[in-house]
Design a protein around this motif. Structure first.
Motif, PDB file in Angstrom:
ATOM      1  N   PRO A  59      39.376  44.975  36.049  1.00  0.00           N
ATOM      2  CA  PRO A  59      38.536  44.437  34.980  1.00  0.00           C
ATOM      3  C   PRO A  59      37.096  44.906  35.148  1.00  0.00           C
ATOM      4  N   ARG A  60      36.390  45.022  34.034  1.00  0.00           N
ATOM      5  CA  ARG A  60      35.014  45.506  34.082  1.00  0.00           C
ATOM      6  C   ARG A  60      34.099  44.519  34.800  1.00  0.00           C
ATOM      7  N   THR A  61      34.422  43.235  34.694  1.00  0.00           N
ATOM      8  CA  THR A  61      33.656  42.220  35.409  1.00  0.00           C
ATOM      9  C   THR A  61      34.615  41.344  36.194  1.00  0.00           C
ATOM     10  N   ASP A  62      34.106  40.689  37.210  1.00  0.00           N
ATOM     11  CA  ASP A  62      34.919  39.812  38.033  1.00  0.00           C
ATOM     12  C   ASP A  62      35.345  38.613  37.182  1.00  0.00           C
ATOM     13  N   PRO A  63      36.664  38.433  36.930  1.00  0.00           N
ATOM     14  CA  PRO A  63      37.089  37.328  36.072  1.00  0.00           C
ATOM     15  C   PRO A  63      36.586  35.974  36.556  1.00  0.00           C
ATOM     16  N   GLU A  64      36.624  35.743  37.885  1.00  0.00           N
ATOM     17  CA  GLU A  64      36.189  34.450  38.400  1.00  0.00           C
ATOM     18  C   GLU A  64      34.712  34.212  38.143  1.00  0.00           C
ATOM     19  N   ALA A  65      33.913  35.294  38.179  1.00  0.00           N
ATOM     20  CA  ALA A  65      32.476  35.147  37.996  1.00  0.00           C
ATOM     21  C   ALA A  65      32.133  34.667  36.598  1.00  0.00           C
ATOM     22  N   ILE A  66      33.005  34.932  35.628  1.00  0.00           N
ATOM     23  CA  ILE A  66      32.732  34.501  34.249  1.00  0.00           C
ATOM     24  C   ILE A  66      33.694  33.390  33.829  1.00  0.00           C
ATOM     25  N   GLY A  67      34.315  32.742  34.815  1.00  0.00           N
ATOM     26  CA  GLY A  67      35.168  31.602  34.526  1.00  0.00           C
ATOM     27  C   GLY A  67      36.504  31.929  33.918  1.00  0.00           C
ATOM     28  N   VAL A  68      37.008  33.134  34.148  1.00  0.00           N
ATOM     29  CA  VAL A  68      38.302  33.556  33.602  1.00  0.00           C
ATOM     30  C   VAL A  68      39.346  33.559  34.710  1.00  0.00           C
ATOM     31  N   VAL A  69      40.540  33.058  34.409  1.00  0.00           N
ATOM     32  CA  VAL A  69      41.654  33.073  35.361  1.00  0.00           C
ATOM     33  C   VAL A  69      42.594  34.194  34.948  1.00  0.00           C
ATOM     34  N   ASP A  70      42.778  35.155  35.832  1.00  0.00           N
ATOM     35  CA  ASP A  70      43.581  36.344  35.529  1.00  0.00           C
ATOM     36  C   ASP A  70      45.023  36.126  35.952  1.00  0.00           C
ATOM     37  N   LEU A  71      45.912  35.972  34.970  1.00  0.00           N
ATOM     38  CA  LEU A  71      47.341  35.775  35.228  1.00  0.00           C
ATOM     39  C   LEU A  71      48.144  36.974  34.748  1.00  0.00           C
ATOM     40  N   ARG A  72      47.499  38.147  34.705  1.00  0.00           N
ATOM     41  CA  ARG A  72      48.204  39.359  34.267  1.00  0.00           C
ATOM     42  C   ARG A  72      49.072  39.933  35.381  1.00  0.00           C
ATOM     43  N   SER A  73      48.536  40.031  36.588  1.00  0.00           N
ATOM     44  CA  SER A  73      49.290  40.538  37.738  1.00  0.00           C
ATOM     45  C   SER A  73      49.201  39.525  38.866  1.00  0.00           C
ATOM     46  N   PRO A  74      50.284  39.338  39.622  1.00  0.00           N
ATOM     47  CA  PRO A  74      50.244  38.373  40.718  1.00  0.00           C
ATOM     48  C   PRO A  74      49.136  38.705  41.719  1.00  0.00           C
ATOM     49  N   GLN A  75      48.371  37.701  42.083  1.00  0.00           N
ATOM     50  CA  GLN A  75      47.311  37.861  43.080  1.00  0.00           C
ATOM     51  C   GLN A  75      47.783  37.231  44.379  1.00  0.00           C
ATOM     52  N   LEU A  76      47.821  38.021  45.424  1.00  0.00           N
ATOM     53  CA  LEU A  76      48.282  37.510  46.707  1.00  0.00           C
ATOM     54  C   LEU A  76      47.288  36.509  47.289  1.00  0.00           C
ATOM     55  N   PRO A  77      47.769  35.378  47.777  1.00  0.00           N
ATOM     56  CA  PRO A  77      46.883  34.492  48.521  1.00  0.00           C
ATOM     57  C   PRO A  77      46.648  35.079  49.911  1.00  0.00           C
ATOM     58  N   ASP A  78      45.484  34.851  50.469  1.00  0.00           N
ATOM     59  CA  ASP A  78      45.243  35.271  51.845  1.00  0.00           C
ATOM     60  C   ASP A  78      45.741  34.158  52.758  1.00  0.00           C
ATOM     61  N   VAL A  79      46.922  34.365  53.297  1.00  0.00           N
ATOM     62  CA  VAL A  79      47.521  33.375  54.196  1.00  0.00           C
ATOM     63  C   VAL A  79      47.467  33.869  55.640  1.00  0.00           C
ATOM     64  N   GLY A  80      46.529  34.771  55.888  1.00  0.00           N
ATOM     65  CA  GLY A  80      46.371  35.314  57.237  1.00  0.00           C
ATOM     66  C   GLY A  80      46.538  36.819  57.303  1.00  0.00           C
ATOM     67  N   GLN A  81      46.791  37.464  56.137  1.00  0.00           N
ATOM     68  CA  GLN A  81      46.984  38.924  56.168  1.00  0.00           C
ATOM     69  C   GLN A  81      45.738  39.652  56.661  1.00  0.00           C
ATOM     70  N   ALA A  82      44.563  39.229  56.188  1.00  0.00           N
ATOM     71  CA  ALA A  82      43.335  39.931  56.556  1.00  0.00           C
ATOM     72  C   ALA A  82      43.145  39.908  58.070  1.00  0.00           C
ATOM     73  N   ALA A  83      43.346  38.744  58.674  1.00  0.00           N
ATOM     74  CA  ALA A  83      43.185  38.642  60.127  1.00  0.00           C
ATOM     75  C   ALA A  83      44.257  39.441  60.855  1.00  0.00           C
ATOM     76  N   ALA A  84      45.495  39.385  60.344  1.00  0.00           N
ATOM     77  CA  ALA A  84      46.584  40.132  60.984  1.00  0.00           C
ATOM     78  C   ALA A  84      46.340  41.631  60.897  1.00  0.00           C
ATOM     79  N   LEU A  85      45.858  42.095  59.755  1.00  0.00           N
ATOM     80  CA  LEU A  85      45.554  43.514  59.610  1.00  0.00           C
ATOM     81  C   LEU A  85      44.409  43.930  60.527  1.00  0.00           C
ATOM     82  N   ALA A  86      43.412  43.061  60.663  1.00  0.00           N
ATOM     83  CA  ALA A  86      42.291  43.382  61.556  1.00  0.00           C
ATOM     84  C   ALA A  86      42.777  43.530  62.998  1.00  0.00           C
ATOM     85  N   ARG A  87      43.676  42.644  63.424  1.00  0.00           N
ATOM     86  CA  ARG A  87      44.209  42.735  64.794  1.00  0.00           C
ATOM     87  C   ARG A  87      45.018  44.017  64.961  1.00  0.00           C
TER      88      ARG A  87
END
Length: 468
Positions: A97-125
């Motif tokens: 999107p041209r702008t961050d949907p959350e920044a303008i109060g829009v909820v994007d339900l077009r494509s599934p958005q993964l929750p961060d349930v620890g992936q970022a930390a696991a990838l860093a390790r």
């Protein structure tokens, strides 16, 4: 406005009349006699004025359109195209999107958005551990066999799936599922204009990949169980098809799961017509326990999966399980395309898979999506919805008074982005009055619940001026 003044002199040109007309079109466009955007006469009108058959004009228009000189708009006519090179894809498969949907109060339900349930930390390790082991391998090309350690680890990803006997030699590592689809098409398609069959409502990536590989896409009817075997058989009798793209576990966008009997019927049709099968399993819902097509027909099924919908879309890691004995051919296609995955990617993913973290993260992410699905189903109570436990999207058939495009547009005005059914139609076919709603794992639960409440209010108040 149609240009009715242009009348070329074909008698002054040698060769067949249709080729003379093509040359006349080229000269007129280059000389500015036919301006960009000018509408050409209809086939019958120009044929009458030139004293030739309509087939002559139609053939000339077709050649000029293929060259990019003209462009045809269904229901409107034939026009002089903008004179630029028309190579490669014509539309994006995925765009930010041209702008961050959350920044303008829009909820994007077009494509599934993964929750961060620890992936970022696991990838860093995993990245930190991989960095400690950098050696001479990072100076060499990946090669056909140097990723064997990662392919061996990837077998763990399929431990809950019924794929039949599979070894690391059957696998090809890809840059995500879309890249895997392209690899399969490159392995299977032959000739100047091959034919690919696909579900009439399907993941748009099938269409884009087929076009990149010069293929014609023929849609096959769906019902409440997915691809209809009788329609597949009829299409095979009409077209010299080489491959069918099909989803058995979680059809995108209709959220349908095939019965075992339906899967066996599709395999039987494929064997009768010697058809290769691409089985897409990138939307990894919790396993049904049913045999996948790769188990039922290991001699002709290419099974495509990835980590994009469950672990990380940014890592671009996918796997193709090739038909028995075809793994080396698949890896050769990958080598000719991109030499294999980069060593940092295979090192990081191997650590995630062998540590067991990948499987645990997948389960946790699916649990989050399951809670979002419960919220969505509660909000849409009483509506005609297709869904599967743990799947990250659902299919909503709209009630009377709504059209899919109108509902998507009005939902956007309410701050909710959806995908209308027409985005999944393979060709200019009929789009049902339905929308796909993806689970937004990346927003807070109450924000998602608020978005679903807005959709529920919309459904209860269809616009009064729409025909029913």
């Amino acid at each position: 406005m149609t240009d009715t003044t242009w009348l070329p002199d074909l008698a002054a040109r040698s060769g067949p009349k249709y080729l003379a007309l093509v040359r006349a079109l080229r000269d007129a466009v280059r000389a500015g006699e036919l301006a960009v955007g000018a509408q050409l006469p209809t086939v019958r009108d120009l044929a009458w004025r030139l004293g030739v058959t309509p087939g002559t004009v139609a053939r000339a228009y077709q050649i000029a359109t293929q060259e990019g000189l003209l462009e045809a708009a269904v229901g409107r006519g034939t026009f002089v195209a903008a004179q630029r090179r028309r190579l490669g894809p014509t539309e994006p498969l995925y765009s930010l999107p041209r702008t961050d949907p959350e920044a303008i109060g829009v909820v994007d339900l077009r494509s599934p958005q993964l929750p961060d349930v620890g992936q970022a930390a696991a990838l860093a390790r995993a990245m930190a551990a991989a960095a400690q082991d950098i050696g001479w391998q990072y100076l060499e090309y990946p090669g056909l066999r140097r990723d064997h350690y990662c392919r061996q680890a990837a077998l763990e990803w399929f431990s809950c799936c019924r794929l039949g006997p599979v070894s690391a030699d059957d696998l090809v590592l890809t840059h995500g599922g879309q890249n895997g689809i392209n690899i399969v098409l490159q392995c299977c398609l032959r000739g100047d204009r091959p034919v690919v069959l696909a579900e009439e409502l399907a993941y748009p990536g099938f269409r884009h990949a087929a076009r990149l590989n010069r293929a014609e896409v023929v849609p096959i009817a769906l019902d409440h169980e997915g691809l209809v075997p009788e329609a597949l058989d009829a299409a095979c009798r009409r077209h010299p098809a080489q491959l069918v793209c099909v989803t058995t576990e979680a059809q995108n966008p209709t959220a349908v799961r095939m019965s075992e009997a339906r899967r066996r019927a599709i395999v039987e049709v494929a064997r009768i017509h010697d058809l290769q099968i691409l089985e897409d399993d990138c939307y990894t819902a919790p396993s049904s326990g049913l045999p996948l097509l790769r188990e039922l027909a290991p001699e002709r099924v290419w099974h495509v999966s990835s980590l994009s919908k469950t672990i990380s879309a940014g890592m671009r890691f996918g796997v193709v399980v090739c038909p028995a004995g075809m793994g080396e051919a698949g890896r050769l296609a990958a080598q000719h395309s991109y030499f294999g995955l980069a060593r940092p990617v295979t090192d990081i993913i191997t650590r995630l898979l062998t540590s067991g973290e990948a499987m645990a993260l997948r389960q946790t992410a699916q649990d989050v999506m399951a809670r979002r699905l419960d919220i969505a189903l509660a909000a849409l109570s009483g509506q005609d919805v297709s869904w599967l436990p743990g799947l990250s999207f659902l299919w909503l058939r709209l009630p009377l008074g709504w059209r899919a495009s109108t509902f998507a547009r009005m939902a956007e005005a309410e701050g909710v982005l959806l995908r209308s059914s027409d985005e999944y139609v393979l060709v200019d076919g009929h789009a049902p009055n339905a929308v796909r709603i993806a689970m937004a794992g990346g927003v807070q639960e109450q924000v998602f619940a608020g978005a679903m409440a807005r959709l529920a209010r919309l459904l209860d108040n269809p616009p009064g001026d729409l025909p029913v």
